[in-house]
Design an enzyme around this catalytic site. Structure first.
Site: not given
Ligand code: PLP
Length: 243
Positions: A21, A26, A94
């Site tokens: 991801s 990340h 998509n």
């Molecule tokens: C794709 C994705 N979106 C959102 C989050 C959550 O992040 P945050 O707590 O900064 O909103 C994560 C957490 O690793 C994630 O992998």
């Protein structure tokens, strides 16, 4: 990194399909998005199809008739000769990345070794600084034969330590925390109706560890931009809060 059958392997190379991801928090980011990788040509074709609305056609965007059979085959219950460009062999999505995302990802990839090294350094420094309170907090450890590039530093409060207290001490000092994301999924409001009806899912055993994580666990970051001074400050605030 993982040791398997005496050989060092990168985690994404184990199994048939690997995923990463690229969300901003990340190891490398493209803003959003991610990658799927395989060395199996059949799986690669299926994955590419699912990324691309479920299309059967393998032509790249802007390319036509690579197979030279665009208008002369019959698929499913479609009429003979239906344009192969618009034949769908999977229920797809998509999920294509844009060129701009790819450019960012490419630049990030070149920095990956330094990011990995810094995440390990930050993890080790925080771990060493928190050893004196390891009776208060369960500290994270690598599994045998693994050498992780840590995403975060996961802490579980031992008996007598209140997570709310530690988390609010950190947050009040500008140090961000997260729970281990959703915790026990079944406790969320989206399961309210299913929980009442008792149908739609089944549970294996009592989910004791999941529930413990939901109640006692939280994490702080080890992202490469953190300096030694910042890590030491995090350790100080945690230590003070648990004592
Ligand atoms: C794709 C994705 N979106 C959102 C989050 C959550 O992040 P945050 O707590 O900064 O909103 C994560 C957490 O690793 C994630 O992998």
């Amino acid at each position: 990194m993982y040791e398997l059958d005496g050989q060092q392997r990168l985690t994404g190379t184990i199994g048939d399909i690997g995923t990463s991801s690229f969300y901003p928090a990340h190891h490398i980011t493209m803003g959003e998005g991610g990658a799927v990788y395989t060395n199996n040509p059949l799986l690669a074709r299926i994955i590419l199809s699912m990324r691309d609305w479920g299309r059967d056609c393998m032509c790249a965007p802007g390319q036509d008739n690579l197979c030279d059979h665009r208008f002369d085959k019959q698929y499913g219950e479609l009429p003979v000769g239906y344009d192969h460009k618009y034949v769908y062999s999977h229920m797809g999505y998509n999920l294509k990345v844009t060129d701009m995302q790819a450019a960012i990802g490419f630049a990030q990839l070149q920095k990956l070794p330094s990011f990995v090294a810094r995440r390990r350094h930050n993890f080790e420094r925080l771990s060493a600084a928190l050893q004196p309170v390891r009776d208060k907090l369960l500290l994270p450890e690598a599994c045998p034969n693994s050498m992780p590039s840590w995403f975060s530093f996961l802490l579980t409060c031992q008996e007598g330590v209140k997570r709310d207290h530690v988390v609010s001490a950190l947050e009040s000092k500008g140090i961000q925390t997260r729970m281990l994301f959703a915790g026990n999924l079944l406790c969320h409001p989206c399961f309210d109706r299913l929980r009442v009806s008792g149908a739609g899912y089944r549970i294996i055993r009592d989910l004791a560890n999941t529930n413990r994580i939901m109640r006692e666990t939280f994490l702080v970051g080890v992202y490469p931009g953190l300096t030694d001074g910042m890590i030491d400050f995090m350790a100080e605030v945690i230590t003070e809060a648990v004592r």
